[in-house]
Design a protein around this motif. Sequence first.
Motif, PDB file in Angstrom:
ATOM      1  N   VAL A 288       0.587   5.665   3.608  1.00  0.00           N
ATOM      2  CA  VAL A 288       1.178   4.478   3.189  1.00  0.00           C
ATOM      3  C   VAL A 288       2.359   4.810   2.044  1.00  0.00           C
ATOM      4  CG1 VAL A 288       1.556   2.190   2.734  1.00  0.00           C
ATOM      5  CG2 VAL A 288      -0.153   2.837   4.474  1.00  0.00           C
ATOM      6  N   LEU A 289       3.745   4.568   2.123  1.00  0.00           N
ATOM      7  CA  LEU A 289       4.308   5.010   1.217  1.00  0.00           C
ATOM      8  C   LEU A 289       5.127   3.534   0.595  1.00  0.00           C
ATOM      9  CD1 LEU A 289       6.426   7.709   2.786  1.00  0.00           C
ATOM     10  CD2 LEU A 289       4.789   7.773   1.308  1.00  0.00           C
ATOM     11  N   ARG A 290       5.414   2.659   1.480  1.00  0.00           N
ATOM     12  CA  ARG A 290       6.206   1.559   0.956  1.00  0.00           C
ATOM     13  C   ARG A 290       5.699   0.501   2.110  1.00  0.00           C
ATOM     14  NH1 ARG A 290      10.497   4.531   2.989  1.00  0.00           N
ATOM     15  NH2 ARG A 290      11.547   3.504   4.472  1.00  0.00           N
ATOM     16  N   MET A 291       6.032  -0.900   1.889  1.00  0.00           N
ATOM     17  CA  MET A 291       6.127  -2.087   2.511  1.00  0.00           C
ATOM     18  C   MET A 291       7.214  -3.007   2.345  1.00  0.00           C
ATOM     19  SD  MET A 291       2.136  -3.031   2.704  1.00  0.00           S
ATOM     20  CE  MET A 291       1.846  -3.232   0.773  1.00  0.00           C
TER      21      MET A 291
ATOM     22  N   VAL B 170       1.780   2.374  -3.884  1.00  0.00           N
ATOM     23  CA  VAL B 170       2.782   2.046  -2.806  1.00  0.00           C
ATOM     24  C   VAL B 170       3.650   0.881  -3.516  1.00  0.00           C
ATOM     25  CG1 VAL B 170       2.942   0.520  -0.574  1.00  0.00           C
ATOM     26  CG2 VAL B 170       1.122   2.202  -0.799  1.00  0.00           C
ATOM     27  N   HIS B 171       4.896   1.018  -3.068  1.00  0.00           N
ATOM     28  CA  HIS B 171       6.040   0.066  -3.394  1.00  0.00           C
ATOM     29  C   HIS B 171       6.220  -0.896  -2.265  1.00  0.00           C
ATOM     30  CE1 HIS B 171       7.601   1.988  -7.119  1.00  0.00           C
ATOM     31  NE2 HIS B 171       6.843   3.128  -6.699  1.00  0.00           N
ATOM     32  N   ALA B 172       6.395  -2.426  -2.814  1.00  0.00           N
ATOM     33  CA  ALA B 172       6.684  -3.221  -1.771  1.00  0.00           C
ATOM     34  C   ALA B 172       7.775  -4.346  -2.229  1.00  0.00           C
ATOM     35  CB  ALA B 172       5.832  -4.138  -1.679  1.00  0.00           C
ATOM     36  N   SER B 173       8.840  -4.471  -1.142  1.00  0.00           N
ATOM     37  CA  SER B 173       9.932  -5.460  -1.464  1.00  0.00           C
ATOM     38  C   SER B 173       9.489  -6.549  -0.888  1.00  0.00           C
ATOM     39  CB  SER B 173      10.870  -4.893  -0.834  1.00  0.00           C
ATOM     40  OG  SER B 173      10.943  -4.658   0.557  1.00  0.00           O
ATOM     41  N   PHE B 174       9.588  -7.981  -1.569  1.00  0.00           N
ATOM     42  CA  PHE B 174       9.171  -9.184  -1.059  1.00  0.00           C
ATOM     43  C   PHE B 174      10.343 -10.056  -0.991  1.00  0.00           C
ATOM     44  CE2 PHE B 174       7.652 -13.263  -1.254  1.00  0.00           C
ATOM     45  CZ  PHE B 174       6.584 -13.501  -0.542  1.00  0.00           C
ATOM     46  N   TYR B 175      10.504 -10.720   0.463  1.00  0.00           N
ATOM     47  CA  TYR B 175      11.452 -11.935   0.528  1.00  0.00           C
ATOM     48  C   TYR B 175      10.911 -13.124   1.195  1.00  0.00           C
ATOM     49  CZ  TYR B 175      15.954 -13.999   1.701  1.00  0.00           C
ATOM     50  OH  TYR B 175      17.121 -14.884   1.717  1.00  0.00           O
ATOM     51  N   SER B 176      11.252 -14.396   0.545  1.00  0.00           N
ATOM     52  CA  SER B 176      10.816 -15.530   1.153  1.00  0.00           C
ATOM     53  C   SER B 176      12.023 -16.482   1.249  1.00  0.00           C
ATOM     54  CB  SER B 176       9.566 -16.082   0.493  1.00  0.00           C
ATOM     55  OG  SER B 176       9.988 -16.656  -0.526  1.00  0.00           O
TER      56      SER B 176
ATOM     57  N   ILE C  82       6.887  -5.233  -5.819  1.00  0.00           N
ATOM     58  CA  ILE C  82       5.402  -5.137  -6.287  1.00  0.00           C
ATOM     59  C   ILE C  82       5.048  -3.742  -6.195  1.00  0.00           C
ATOM     60  CG2 ILE C  82       3.196  -5.986  -5.764  1.00  0.00           C
ATOM     61  CD1 ILE C  82       4.761  -8.027  -4.040  1.00  0.00           C
ATOM     62  N   LEU C  83       4.544  -3.350  -7.237  1.00  0.00           N
ATOM     63  CA  LEU C  83       4.122  -1.800  -7.248  1.00  0.00           C
ATOM     64  C   LEU C  83       2.511  -2.034  -7.292  1.00  0.00           C
ATOM     65  CD1 LEU C  83       4.208   1.047  -7.775  1.00  0.00           C
ATOM     66  CD2 LEU C  83       4.009   0.959 -10.062  1.00  0.00           C
ATOM     67  N   PHE C  84       1.827  -1.368  -6.302  1.00  0.00           N
ATOM     68  CA  PHE C  84       0.238  -1.661  -6.117  1.00  0.00           C
ATOM     69  C   PHE C  84      -0.314  -0.297  -6.843  1.00  0.00           C
ATOM     70  CE2 PHE C  84       1.926  -4.252  -2.625  1.00  0.00           C
ATOM     71  CZ  PHE C  84       0.999  -5.163  -2.720  1.00  0.00           C
ATOM     72  N   ALA C  85      -1.555  -0.467  -7.079  1.00  0.00           N
ATOM     73  CA  ALA C  85      -2.171   0.209  -7.955  1.00  0.00           C
ATOM     74  C   ALA C  85      -2.378   1.761  -7.190  1.00  0.00           C
ATOM     75  CB  ALA C  85      -3.784  -0.147  -8.290  1.00  0.00           C
ATOM     76  N   ASN C  86      -2.141   1.835  -5.845  1.00  0.00           N
ATOM     77  CA  ASN C  86      -2.151   2.959  -5.400  1.00  0.00           C
ATOM     78  C   ASN C  86      -0.897   3.663  -5.198  1.00  0.00           C
ATOM     79  OD1 ASN C  86      -1.022   1.390  -3.521  1.00  0.00           O
ATOM     80  ND2 ASN C  86      -2.465   1.563  -1.725  1.00  0.00           N
TER      81      ASN C  86
END
Length: 349
Positions: A151-154, A216-222, A210-214
Amino acid sequence: MNTSSVYRVAFIGCGKRAHEHAIGVQPDSRCEVVALSDISTASAETLNAEFGFQANVYTDHKEMLAKEKPDVVLICLWTPLHLPVFRDCAEAGVKAVLCEKPMSPSWGDCQEMSRIAEEKGCQLTFSLQRRFAQGNLTARRLIKEGKIGQVLRMDLYSPAHLLDCGIHTLDQAISYMDETPAKSVLGAVDTTEIYNWFNVPSECGASGHILFANGVHASFYSGVIDTWEPTSDMTKIWAGVRVTGTEGFIEVMWDGQMIRGVNYADPSWKPEMELSSMSDHMKGYVRHAIDCLETGEEPEVSHQKALRASEIIFAFYESVRSNARVELPLTGVTDSPFITMLENGQFNK
């Protein structure tokens, strides 16, 4: 596992969500519902009649706890009531509490709920029941088996209201990464409108990183995504997660609906679509909580896991307040930065 135990079960709050929790409780033979508490006797009587509980009805939950001495309590109340009512349950010796999400309106109160649970030895879970959706179980298995590689990103999507809705998306993402916590958060909120759900004010939209401890980078949209409507494009993820790996990607809605999945080396592969209902999720949630009460294992929806997702939400708000990226664990914050800013008039036009 001791399957012969029968637990005395009580509800505090008998509204709509209580009915959905009752769907999970009713088929479990280990659960004997002995009491219902609500400031509205009519609401409690309606729940009693619909599910045939034949439970004693109270308008004061403290009186109910003292007289009925339940083993298990389901708290189905508005968010600001979660902490004080959970404290009453823990101090009354309740063994397990299944609480409606989110945890609490402030980060300090979320931490206090966890502290009380640990101190009193009370099993505290939150209704992040979508973890029990068959599609989410399958997605976790596929990711763990390496079907999309490393997993690279979410990309994370949620309806508006980070605290009440965003927690589902964040919990889904964290579960896909074997409970990996976040390392840092950079967030922004849209206050064009101020919403109020269950007596907690919120933004009408949010976005961030969001950067996770492993790693993995995540973009978030609500919020509203391209004016999406339920009857229009069902291939858009308006509530769920897209996980991209080195060998493919998978897109999963909140309730486990597989929108699409791609394996670069095998173009013919399609993830199996396994639909399950909210009733199935609630049954799985209650059954698992009772199982863990008997085995002592950490529940799939434990307070520790709810705290992990909640921390990201309050870090989001703190990032807005500080105009900076926020490193986790989140320290020096006990309020809800969003509510504090709102009360201070920071969002006034």
